[in-house]
Design an enzyme around this catalytic site. Structure first.
Site: not given
Ligand code: GAR
Length: 196
Positions: A14, A93, A109, A174
């Site tokens: 990606n 995170l 995702h 994606e």
């Protein structure tokens, strides 16, 4: 021109799709590829494209996420990013880190959120007997995989699919979706991109 930092943990396909798209009249440019895994093959692929890269191994920090993030912040802030793209970045995170980049951090995702946040998305879609799967780009907020949706792409689940075949079909989408969303987002437009 917006400055984009990309965080990865693995192969970085990606990341490559994003970097390759940020040319010409694109409103953004990639300025850093960083990883929590010094061995991530995506780092070498980014370096081969001439990208500045940084690695901050999360393992010495154990369960201390804040300390890891403080170390990651050093190269990140030095690069002065306007936008941060998580692209197969597999560390959760802390709210503090997310807050620092509120409204300018994106994630991709591999599910049609709000379905299947977290891990093993393709196995869960197959186990549920879903006839459709896909991917989502969303803004990162303190709640895992739950921020505002900025784009989705859908694929069919085909008879005989296993996790690998479904993941490959989704990953191809994606690579279309994330660049399309980033292009729009960097231009200041948050209208969701819906593919195909
Ligand atoms: C992609 O499928 C991405 O959606 C997924 O990891 C893969 C990374 O591939 N991300 C997540 O599962 C985030 N929780 P890549 O390194 O080749 O881009």
């Amino acid at each position: 021109m917006k400055r984009v930092a990309i965080l990865i943990s693995g192969g970085g396909s990606n990341m490559l799709a994003l970097v390759r798209d940020m040319v010409g009249d694109h409103p953004a440019r990639p300025i850093l590829v960083a990883s929590n895994d010094p061995e991530a093959s995506g780092l070498a692929r980014a370096a081969a494209l001439g990208m500045p890269v940084a690695a901050v191994d999360h393992r010495p920090f154990g369960k201390d996420r804040a300390a890891f993030e403080a170390a990651l912040l050093a190269p990140l802030l030095a690069a002065e990013p306007d936008i941060i793209c998580l692209a197969g970045f597999m560390r959760v995170l802390t709210p503090g880190f997310v807050q620092r980049f509120a409204g300018r951090m994106l994630n991709i995702h591999p599910s049609l959120l709000p379905k299947y946040p977290g891990l093993h998305t393709h196995a869960r879609a197959l186990a549920a007997g879903d006839t459709e799967a896909g991917c989502t780009v969303h803004e990162v907020t303190a709640d895992l995989d739950a921020g505002p949706i900025l784009g989705q792409a859908r694929v069919p689940v085909l008879p005989g699919d296993d996790e690998a075949s479904l993941a490959a079909r989704v990953l191809a989408q994606e690579h279309r979706l994330y660049p399309a969303v980033l292009r729009r987002f960097a231009a200041g437009d948050r209208t969701p991109v819906l593919l195909p």
